[in-house]
Write a protein that holds these residues in place. Sequence first.
Motif, short mmCIF file in Angstrom:
data_model
loop_
_atom_site.label_atom_id
_atom_site.label_comp_id
_atom_site.label_asym_id
_atom_site.label_seq_id
_atom_site.Cartn_x
_atom_site.Cartn_y
_atom_site.Cartn_z
N TYR A 95 0.85 -1.19 0.00
CA TYR A 95 0.00 0.00 0.00
C TYR A 95 0.88 1.24 0.00
O TYR A 95 1.87 1.31 0.73
N CYS A 96 0.51 2.23 -0.84
CA CYS A 96 1.22 3.50 -0.83
C CYS A 96 0.34 4.56 -1.47
O CYS A 96 -0.71 4.26 -2.03
N SER A 97 0.79 5.79 -1.42
CA SER A 97 0.08 6.87 -2.09
C SER A 97 0.32 6.80 -3.59
O SER A 97 1.25 6.12 -4.06
N VAL A 98 -0.49 7.51 -4.36
CA VAL A 98 -0.30 7.56 -5.81
C VAL A 98 1.06 8.14 -6.14
O VAL A 98 1.78 7.64 -7.03
N GLN A 124 -1.91 -1.46 -3.86
CA GLN A 124 -3.08 -0.65 -3.49
C GLN A 124 -2.61 0.78 -3.27
O GLN A 124 -1.62 1.01 -2.58
N THR A 125 -3.32 1.74 -3.86
CA THR A 125 -2.98 3.14 -3.65
C THR A 125 -4.13 3.84 -2.94
O THR A 125 -5.30 3.47 -3.10
N GLY A 126 -3.79 4.86 -2.16
CA GLY A 126 -4.81 5.60 -1.43
C GLY A 126 -4.19 6.70 -0.60
O GLY A 126 -3.04 7.08 -0.82
N LEU A 130 -3.29 6.72 5.65
CA LEU A 130 -3.79 5.40 6.03
C LEU A 130 -2.74 4.30 5.86
O LEU A 130 -3.03 3.13 6.12
N ALA A 131 -1.54 4.67 5.44
CA ALA A 131 -0.54 3.66 5.09
C ALA A 131 -0.17 2.77 6.27
O ALA A 131 -0.22 1.53 6.18
N LEU A 132 0.22 3.36 7.39
CA LEU A 132 0.63 2.55 8.53
C LEU A 132 -0.55 1.77 9.11
O LEU A 132 -0.39 0.62 9.55
N ASP A 195 -7.52 15.76 6.62
CA ASP A 195 -8.51 15.35 7.61
C ASP A 195 -7.94 14.43 8.68
O ASP A 195 -8.61 14.15 9.68
N ARG A 196 -6.70 13.99 8.51
CA ARG A 196 -6.09 13.08 9.49
C ARG A 196 -4.62 12.92 9.17
O ARG A 196 -4.13 13.44 8.16
N GLY A 197 -3.91 12.20 10.02
CA GLY A 197 -2.55 11.82 9.71
C GLY A 197 -1.47 12.74 10.25
O GLY A 197 -1.73 13.72 10.96
N LEU A 198 -0.24 12.41 9.88
CA LEU A 198 0.94 13.10 10.39
C LEU A 198 0.99 14.55 9.94
O LEU A 198 1.41 15.43 10.70
N SER A 199 0.58 14.84 8.70
CA SER A 199 0.57 16.23 8.23
C SER A 199 -0.32 17.08 9.12
O SER A 199 0.06 18.20 9.52
N ARG A 200 -1.50 16.59 9.43
CA ARG A 200 -2.42 17.36 10.27
C ARG A 200 -1.81 17.62 11.65
O ARG A 200 -1.91 18.73 12.19
#
Length: 302
Positions: A95-98, A124-126, A130-132, A195-200
């Motif tokens: 799984y990773c980002s695009v 899978q990309t997304g 949500l990766a971890l 909306d979530r994650g480390l950046s936020r």
Amino acid sequence: MDIQELRFFTHLAENLHFGRASRICNITPSALTRTIQRIEEEVGEPLFIRDNRSVALTPAGDIFRDYARDVLKRQELLRSQLARDRELGGSLSLYCSVTAAYSILPGLFYKFRRAYPGVQIKLQTGDAALALASLQNREVDLTIAALPRKVPQRVEYHKILQTPLVFIAPAGYPDTLSYHQNDINWQKTPVIMPDRGLSRERIERWFAAKKITANVYAQVAGNEAIIAMVSLGCGVGVVPQLVLEKSPIQEQVNVLKLSPELTPFSIGICTMRKKQRTPQLQAFWDIATADDVGFGFSQKII
């Protein structure tokens, strides 16, 4: 119960939707329902709470899901060990980002597929946030993720690169930014927030350190969506520089020079710590962590 029934159960546990799960399993919803009922009778506990609108795992279902995943992994390991004298086959899921898919993976995939052409890679990309979680939920074997300051203990990782987090503003809509005495007026300047994650987490920490309440215009999933909304003049956003450099609309936004700089992202390839790994996973990990692997980007390897 047999291996096939365990596969059907795990598909339903992951999708929580009889229609979608039955299509993946290539059986009818009624056949899937009968399979789940047989498993529940054998286990002696209800595994799902279901009504006309929703499906959810029961506490027993959570336990049984881990059991089913473990059995399926062990079967895959057994099949791989029995076939070790033949060409390595089987499959891996990642799984990773695009952005990671076309900026980080090409060199790694090229080297792995040349060495192990019989292994099928399921990509899978997304949303990068949500990766971890996808890895820790055992939905995939590997993931490429931004690493938090404290990586979960069960996760093994290999750092690939470091990329800055940058504030961006629309190039074609200068009025989006409001100023007060040459400083950005954050009470009047709209902000596009992840909306979530480390950046936020890092953006919120940055605003808190400055004692600023952000004027949030929207909360969206995915760095690409943030760049798109900023380019349309909806507000100011924050994205990893690596994502911005690979964006087809990067010329439509400007990078803002703000102080202090946000803590950069460390990007790594991650898998779960386990005493036993399938030969496919170990082969991929060995190549990914080798010094001479090319990841297809210009950032400094760390």
